[in-house]
Design an enzyme around this catalytic site. Structure first.
Site, PDB file in Angstrom:
ATOM      1  N   TYR A  22       0.804  -1.218   0.000  1.00  0.00           N
ATOM      2  CA  TYR A  22       0.000   0.000   0.000  1.00  0.00           C
ATOM      3  C   TYR A  22       0.840   1.271   0.000  1.00  0.00           C
ATOM      4  CZ  TYR A  22      -3.746  -3.214   1.182  1.00  0.00           C
ATOM      5  OH  TYR A  22      -4.644  -4.252   1.161  1.00  0.00           O
ATOM      6  N   HIS A  27      -4.511   6.068  -1.072  1.00  0.00           N
ATOM      7  CA  HIS A  27      -5.150   5.883   0.227  1.00  0.00           C
ATOM      8  C   HIS A  27      -4.157   6.028   1.380  1.00  0.00           C
ATOM      9  CE1 HIS A  27      -9.026   5.182   1.829  1.00  0.00           C
ATOM     10  NE2 HIS A  27      -8.951   3.895   2.080  1.00  0.00           N
ATOM     11  N   TYR A  72      -5.065  -1.055   9.803  1.00  0.00           N
ATOM     12  CA  TYR A  72      -5.659  -0.912   8.481  1.00  0.00           C
ATOM     13  C   TYR A  72      -6.724   0.170   8.545  1.00  0.00           C
ATOM     14  CZ  TYR A  72      -2.984  -4.929   7.088  1.00  0.00           C
ATOM     15  OH  TYR A  72      -1.941  -5.772   6.832  1.00  0.00           O
ATOM     16  N   ASN A  74      -9.842   0.673   7.715  1.00  0.00           N
ATOM     17  CA  ASN A  74     -11.220   0.499   8.184  1.00  0.00           C
ATOM     18  C   ASN A  74     -11.345   0.344   9.690  1.00  0.00           C
ATOM     19  OD1 ASN A  74     -11.751   0.625   5.486  1.00  0.00           O
ATOM     20  ND2 ASN A  74     -12.527  -1.443   5.299  1.00  0.00           N
ATOM     21  N   ASN A 120     -13.828   5.399   5.016  1.00  0.00           N
ATOM     22  CA  ASN A 120     -13.967   4.346   6.031  1.00  0.00           C
ATOM     23  C   ASN A 120     -13.071   4.548   7.251  1.00  0.00           C
ATOM     24  OD1 ASN A 120     -16.019   2.982   4.717  1.00  0.00           O
ATOM     25  ND2 ASN A 120     -14.595   1.733   3.547  1.00  0.00           N
TER      26      ASN A 120
END
Length: 183
Positions: A22, A27, A72, A74, A120
């Protein structure tokens, strides 16, 4: 007498996902910004607590805590809630820094409170803190009509986009340090 006085520390939280795959994705812009801030303040990420990587320092007599939740995106709220409770930080002294699809690349917008706007990570923080009343800095990543938003945010910036982000990092850090200095 209040037995648990609130700290005047400032907590700056960059949102992202911890895995290597990532890195440099849209993001993870919150991580990228908070990393750049840590670098400018000569702070190192050597401490882990409550599933978050953090660094502490002093800027103009103001204690600051930089945080990257490792839960993470979320589940970011779990880590943030634990830091807020442990350090006894007032909600107005928290700043959440994250990517935003609705803003053009390289633009940013400060809000003192509000909904998650579909993000989120922010949604998780709202749920875990039980309120929408905390400051946040939304940084634009733009959007694409050809690519679903879920796929868009997990793509890496292209070369031109990466240059644009690199160009605005000093301006963002200046803004963040002004925010830190406010009472």
């Amino acid at each position: 007498m209040n037995q648990n006085p609130k700290s005047n520390s400032k907590l700056l939280v960059g949102l992202g996902n911890p895995d290597r795959e990532y890195q440099k994705t849209r993001h993870n812009l919150g991580f990228q910004i908070i990393d750049y801030l840590a670098e400018q303040l000569n702070l190192s990420w050597q401490k882990e607590k409550f599933k978050g990587l953090y660094a502490t320092g002093i800027y103009r007599q103001q204690k600051i805590i930089l945080l990257k939740p490792l839960t993470y995106m979320n589940n970011s709220g779990e880590c943030v809630r634990n830091f807020v409770n442990y350090w006894k930080i007032s909600l107005e002294n928290i700043l959440i820094i994250y990517d935003d699809l609705s803003l053009s690349l390289g633009t940013f917008r400060y809000r003192q409170q509000g909904s998650s706007g579909g993000h989120n990570g922010v949604k998780s923080i709202i749920e875990c803190l039980g309120t929408q009343k905390f400051p946040r800095l939304k940084v634009g990543i733009g959007s694409s009509k050809e690519i679903l938003w879920k796929d868009w945010v997990l793509q890496k910036f292209n070369e031109a986009e990466a240059k644009e982000i690199k160009k605005i990092l000093p301006e963002l850090v200046d803004w963040l340090l002004k925010w830190v200095g406010t009472e």
